[in-house]
Design an enzyme around this catalytic site. Sequence first.
Site, PDB file in Angstrom:
ATOM      1  N   LYS A  38      90.509  75.893  46.367  1.00  0.00           N
ATOM      2  CA  LYS A  38      89.338  75.373  47.071  1.00  0.00           C
ATOM      3  C   LYS A  38      88.015  75.853  46.475  1.00  0.00           C
ATOM      4  CE  LYS A  38      92.328  73.273  49.194  1.00  0.00           C
ATOM      5  NZ  LYS A  38      92.597  71.864  48.881  1.00  0.00           N
ATOM      6  N   GLU A  62      81.149  79.508  54.371  1.00  0.00           N
ATOM      7  CA  GLU A  62      80.434  78.229  54.402  1.00  0.00           C
ATOM      8  C   GLU A  62      79.602  78.153  55.659  1.00  0.00           C
ATOM      9  OE1 GLU A  62      82.895  74.735  54.272  1.00  0.00           O
ATOM     10  OE2 GLU A  62      83.462  75.068  52.203  1.00  0.00           O
ATOM     11  N   HIS A 120      94.196  70.310  63.424  1.00  0.00           N
ATOM     12  CA  HIS A 120      94.276  69.811  62.045  1.00  0.00           C
ATOM     13  C   HIS A 120      95.419  68.833  61.811  1.00  0.00           C
ATOM     14  CE1 HIS A 120      91.083  72.563  61.569  1.00  0.00           C
ATOM     15  NE2 HIS A 120      91.855  73.594  61.826  1.00  0.00           N
ATOM     16  N   ARG A 161      97.152  62.879  46.388  1.00  0.00           N
ATOM     17  CA  ARG A 161      98.435  62.260  46.742  1.00  0.00           C
ATOM     18  C   ARG A 161      98.163  61.039  47.601  1.00  0.00           C
ATOM     19  NH1 ARG A 161      97.860  63.891  52.114  1.00  0.00           N
ATOM     20  NH2 ARG A 161      96.920  65.940  52.218  1.00  0.00           N
TER      21      ARG A 161
END
Length: 478
Positions: free
Chosen positions: A115, A198, A233, A290
């Site tokens: 990431k 972040e 999520h 993907r």
Amino acid sequence: MFKKILVANRGEIAIRIIRACKELGLKTVSIYTEQDANALHISKADEAILVKPGPIAGYLDYEQIIRVARWAEADAIHPGYGFISENWRFAHACEEAGIAFVGPTSSAVRAMGNKIRAREVMTEAGVPLVPGSPVVEDENAALAWAAQIGYPVMIKAKAGGGGKGMRLVHSDEQLRQGLAIARAEAKKAFGDEAVYLEKFIVQPKHIEIQIMADRYGHVIHLGERDCSIQRRHQKLIEIAPSLVLTPEKREAMGEIAITAARQIDYHTVGTVEFLVDRDLNFYFLEMNTRIQVEHTITEIITGIDIVQEQIRLAAGEPLRFRQEDVRFWGHAIQCRINAEDPRNNFFPSPGRITKYQSPGGIGIRIDGCVFGGYEVPPYFDPLLTKLCAWGLTWEEAVNRMARALDEYIIRGIKTTIPLYKKLLQDEEFRCGRYTTEYMERKIQELTYEDVKEPFDIYYLAAAALFFEMNYFYTEGQE
Ligand code: MV4
């Protein structure tokens, strides 16, 4: 073009891939583990090969899968989603073995899996990112970065993604505590304790852009999907197009997604995820290298078979569409029908499906892997089917989905169908302005049963009485 594809997956996506292969005139090979012996993806393929061990490890053992592909003389492997689909080592092993990986290069998979590296690569390309830090080496560095970014701040794992190892902190005090916990979690989940910070985007929408690219520098986008209806999520409902984007914003996000793909010499199909704030500022979140569960709704509004194109692109064919060929028509909604009990914290609900009647009619699409009498195994992802509805207008799509949910009968196990029936009546959902915290906030209201509850008590009492009598009866017999 390939001749034979090994499908390294199970469930609805394995069947989806087999269907694309058949239409392309390709032979298919399924793999399955012992616990999946009754699964539908076995009989849908031309051949099926047992892999070991079950229930899951056989689907993850990419070295075995490559051996099986060689043995079956498959010239390509399609990984679907989940399992080994984003394992760059697998993509690399395919490259070494001379078997085509239906996806981008292993280096693109690798770059987007890390990431921090993804953030660096995208920064270089000029892609907008949430303001953040590099890896924070110690507490003092973290505190300094947090001061610069401004609270609230999100601690994220370098090897993270999908929300794992994330932590929200509002003060120096919370950051000190959160840092240690986040590191330990990241170490446990990914074997890598590196974390970064972040700026926290308040009540964002999750909007992603589907892209397609060939090996010859052509990249196009197929518009966006709004995936904000999710819980912990796990996405539950996706829609396309988003009800909040203007055509200009769509173009701007599409252009940025294309830039992102170009930066890593991306080819085949992929998704660039963004967080979108209330003022429609958008920030790169991550890139999925993907096919995704929700690719269906983009297929519905564009008429493009994304899985077929993915296979063509992996085989080295040039892109068959230019950006101006891509048209969006109407609205599509997808409900993920899961074997879960929304009234019990989405607890898994495996078991035998005693009755199965699926909806149909105009504008309805179902991608699934179940049938009446099928025993849903407890080992895998709870996704049973993906129910999609298309409508010329948003309202038509919603009403059509509500109608299809009413027709849908799945007995013997708990599913998310009743939840969606309620959700589709909700004004906040219908207006389309919902954000990622919607589900968590609404779940009580949406699972509250207002009519049947009092009767349940009588059923329970009757059942108790029955068992009691039965008990005495059998006792007497002995
Ligand atoms: C965020 C965020 C707010 N601010 N990052 C969750 C999944 C992971 N890939 C990133 N996630 C988030 N990152 C910043 N700086 C909010 C989320 C988030 C979220 C994102 C997408 C979809 C659903 C979500 C639910 C909760 C939080």
